[in-house]
Motif scaffolding. Structure first.
Motif, PDB file in Angstrom:
ATOM      1  N   GLU A 137      50.517 -12.610 -23.224  1.00  0.00           N
ATOM      2  CA  GLU A 137      49.911 -11.278 -23.178  1.00  0.00           C
ATOM      3  C   GLU A 137      49.229 -10.956 -24.505  1.00  0.00           C
ATOM      4  N   ARG A 138      49.878 -11.284 -25.608  1.00  0.00           N
ATOM      5  CA  ARG A 138      49.284 -11.045 -26.924  1.00  0.00           C
ATOM      6  C   ARG A 138      48.014 -11.875 -27.085  1.00  0.00           C
ATOM      7  N   ILE A 139      48.068 -13.122 -26.652  1.00  0.00           N
ATOM      8  CA  ILE A 139      46.884 -13.988 -26.709  1.00  0.00           C
ATOM      9  C   ILE A 139      45.750 -13.370 -25.899  1.00  0.00           C
ATOM     10  N   GLY A 140      46.063 -12.846 -24.722  1.00  0.00           N
ATOM     11  CA  GLY A 140      45.061 -12.189 -23.896  1.00  0.00           C
ATOM     12  C   GLY A 140      44.448 -10.987 -24.587  1.00  0.00           C
ATOM     13  N   THR A 141      45.269 -10.246 -25.311  1.00  0.00           N
ATOM     14  CA  THR A 141      44.760  -9.104 -26.071  1.00  0.00           C
ATOM     15  C   THR A 141      43.817  -9.574 -27.171  1.00  0.00           C
ATOM     16  N   LEU A 142      44.165 -10.663 -27.815  1.00  0.00           N
ATOM     17  CA  LEU A 142      43.362 -11.174 -28.930  1.00  0.00           C
ATOM     18  C   LEU A 142      42.071 -11.848 -28.469  1.00  0.00           C
ATOM     19  N   LEU A 143      42.150 -12.605 -27.377  1.00  0.00           N
ATOM     20  CA  LEU A 143      40.993 -13.371 -26.925  1.00  0.00           C
ATOM     21  C   LEU A 143      40.169 -12.641 -25.875  1.00  0.00           C
ATOM     22  N   GLY A 144      40.732 -11.619 -25.270  1.00  0.00           N
ATOM     23  CA  GLY A 144      40.005 -10.844 -24.279  1.00  0.00           C
ATOM     24  C   GLY A 144      40.292 -11.285 -22.860  1.00  0.00           C
ATOM     25  N   ASP A 145      39.966 -10.374 -21.947  1.00  0.00           N
ATOM     26  CA  ASP A 145      40.145 -10.678 -20.528  1.00  0.00           C
ATOM     27  C   ASP A 145      39.362 -11.933 -20.163  1.00  0.00           C
ATOM     28  N   GLY A 146      39.914 -12.681 -19.265  1.00  0.00           N
ATOM     29  CA  GLY A 146      39.215 -13.873 -18.798  1.00  0.00           C
ATOM     30  C   GLY A 146      39.449 -15.118 -19.638  1.00  0.00           C
ATOM     31  N   TRP A 147      40.375 -15.042 -20.587  1.00  0.00           N
ATOM     32  CA  TRP A 147      40.595 -16.215 -21.436  1.00  0.00           C
ATOM     33  C   TRP A 147      41.145 -17.394 -20.643  1.00  0.00           C
ATOM     34  N   GLN A 148      41.723 -17.126 -19.469  1.00  0.00           N
ATOM     35  CA  GLN A 148      42.255 -18.203 -18.641  1.00  0.00           C
ATOM     36  C   GLN A 148      41.259 -18.694 -17.593  1.00  0.00           C
ATOM     37  N   ALA A 149      40.086 -18.073 -17.537  1.00  0.00           N
ATOM     38  CA  ALA A 149      39.054 -18.531 -16.605  1.00  0.00           C
ATOM     39  C   ALA A 149      38.651 -19.961 -16.991  1.00  0.00           C
ATOM     40  N   PRO A 150      38.277 -20.771 -16.029  1.00  0.00           N
ATOM     41  CA  PRO A 150      38.023 -22.191 -16.311  1.00  0.00           C
ATOM     42  C   PRO A 150      37.104 -22.473 -17.503  1.00  0.00           C
ATOM     43  N   ASP A 151      35.958 -21.824 -17.578  1.00  0.00           N
ATOM     44  CA  ASP A 151      35.029 -22.110 -18.676  1.00  0.00           C
ATOM     45  C   ASP A 151      35.619 -21.722 -20.028  1.00  0.00           C
ATOM     46  N   THR A 152      36.255 -20.575 -20.090  1.00  0.00           N
ATOM     47  CA  THR A 152      36.840 -20.112 -21.346  1.00  0.00           C
ATOM     48  C   THR A 152      38.056 -20.962 -21.710  1.00  0.00           C
ATOM     49  N   ALA A 153      38.872 -21.281 -20.728  1.00  0.00           N
ATOM     50  CA  ALA A 153      40.044 -22.127 -20.983  1.00  0.00           C
ATOM     51  C   ALA A 153      39.618 -23.495 -21.516  1.00  0.00           C
ATOM     52  N   LEU A 154      38.516 -24.022 -20.996  1.00  0.00           N
ATOM     53  CA  LEU A 154      37.999 -25.297 -21.505  1.00  0.00           C
ATOM     54  C   LEU A 154      37.599 -25.167 -22.967  1.00  0.00           C
ATOM     55  N   GLU A 155      36.890 -24.106 -23.295  1.00  0.00           N
ATOM     56  CA  GLU A 155      36.492 -23.868 -24.696  1.00  0.00           C
ATOM     57  C   GLU A 155      37.725 -23.802 -25.596  1.00  0.00           C
ATOM     58  N   ILE A 156      38.750 -23.082 -25.154  1.00  0.00           N
ATOM     59  CA  ILE A 156      39.966 -22.932 -25.950  1.00  0.00           C
ATOM     60  C   ILE A 156      40.649 -24.280 -26.139  1.00  0.00           C
ATOM     61  N   GLN A 157      40.743 -25.052 -25.066  1.00  0.00           N
ATOM     62  CA  GLN A 157      41.389 -26.361 -25.169  1.00  0.00           C
ATOM     63  C   GLN A 157      40.631 -27.294 -26.102  1.00  0.00           C
ATOM     64  N   LEU A 158      39.318 -27.270 -26.029  1.00  0.00           N
ATOM     65  CA  LEU A 158      38.523 -28.100 -26.939  1.00  0.00           C
ATOM     66  C   LEU A 158      38.721 -27.661 -28.386  1.00  0.00           C
ATOM     67  N   ALA A 159      38.730 -26.354 -28.619  1.00  0.00           N
ATOM     68  CA  ALA A 159      38.943 -25.848 -29.974  1.00  0.00           C
ATOM     69  C   ALA A 159      40.325 -26.229 -30.479  1.00  0.00           C
ATOM     70  N   LEU A 160      41.335 -26.157 -29.621  1.00  0.00           N
ATOM     71  CA  LEU A 160      42.690 -26.551 -30.017  1.00  0.00           C
ATOM     72  C   LEU A 160      42.738 -28.030 -30.405  1.00  0.00           C
ATOM     73  N   ARG A 161      42.080 -28.857 -29.633  1.00  0.00           N
ATOM     74  CA  ARG A 161      42.074 -30.298 -29.940  1.00  0.00           C
ATOM     75  C   ARG A 161      41.312 -30.600 -31.217  1.00  0.00           C
ATOM     76  N   LEU A 162      40.165 -29.975 -31.374  1.00  0.00           N
ATOM     77  CA  LEU A 162      39.411 -30.160 -32.618  1.00  0.00           C
ATOM     78  C   LEU A 162      40.225 -29.690 -33.813  1.00  0.00           C
ATOM     79  N   ASN A 163      40.891 -28.569 -33.663  1.00  0.00           N
ATOM     80  CA  ASN A 163      41.715 -28.032 -34.742  1.00  0.00           C
ATOM     81  C   ASN A 163      42.816 -29.016 -35.127  1.00  0.00           C
ATOM     82  N   LYS A 164      43.439 -29.597 -34.136  1.00  0.00           N
ATOM     83  CA  LYS A 164      44.512 -30.568 -34.397  1.00  0.00           C
ATOM     84  C   LYS A 164      43.952 -31.804 -35.106  1.00  0.00           C
ATOM     85  N   ILE A 165      42.790 -32.269 -34.677  1.00  0.00           N
ATOM     86  CA  ILE A 165      42.167 -33.434 -35.309  1.00  0.00           C
ATOM     87  C   ILE A 165      41.829 -33.133 -36.763  1.00  0.00           C
ATOM     88  N   ILE A 166      41.243 -31.979 -37.003  1.00  0.00           N
ATOM     89  CA  ILE A 166      40.860 -31.608 -38.365  1.00  0.00           C
ATOM     90  C   ILE A 166      42.094 -31.412 -39.241  1.00  0.00           C
TER      91      ILE A 166
END
Length: 125
Positions: free
Chosen positions: A88-117
């Motif tokens: 719920e807190r994540i939803g507040t921070l990232l906005g409605d729709g953060w779990q929608a497929p396109d947005t979720a993909l963006e988040i997952q890619l950012a998480l992976r890039l962050n881990k690599i970096i």
């Protein structure tokens, strides 16, 4: 592919390159992974840093668990209510729709890039 062609291919005639998300980073002239990560995960990272929370870790576990609350709680070894509160807190921070497929993909890619970096050795060049 040029950024302009990418915009047109996506039907984004009135958008800027920065609106392309990871596609903009890939087809843009300069790949800037840190800026991309910041644009996607900035509010979550800031919240974690300020309050010493584990929302980023929760996001990673949530997606690794196929967005299943029970599997996420098992992975994190916390109560399912805690997982729900964090999401719920994540939803507040990232906005409605953060779990929608396109947005979720963006988040997952950012998480992976962050881990690599984060896991990469420091550049000593």
């Amino acid at each position: 592919m040029s950024p302009v062609r990418a915009l047109l291919a996506l039907g984004r005639h009135d958008a800027a390159i920065s609106d392309l998300g990871f596609i903009g980073m890939v087809v843009g002239e300069k790949a800037d992974a840190r800026s991309y990560i910041r644009s996607v995960l900035g509010p979550v990272h800031d919240y974690d840093a300020l309050r010493r929370t584990e929302l980023t870790e929760t996001l990673e576990a949530y997606f690794a668990s196929h967005m299943n609350l029970d599997r996420t709680k098992e992975r994190l070894q916390i109560h399912v209510n805690t997982v729900s509160q964090r999401l719920e807190r994540i939803g507040t921070l990232l906005g409605d729709g953060w779990q929608a497929p396109d947005t979720a993909l963006e988040i997952q890619l950012a998480l992976r890039l962050n881990k690599i970096i984060d896991d990469a050795p420091a550049d000593r060049g």
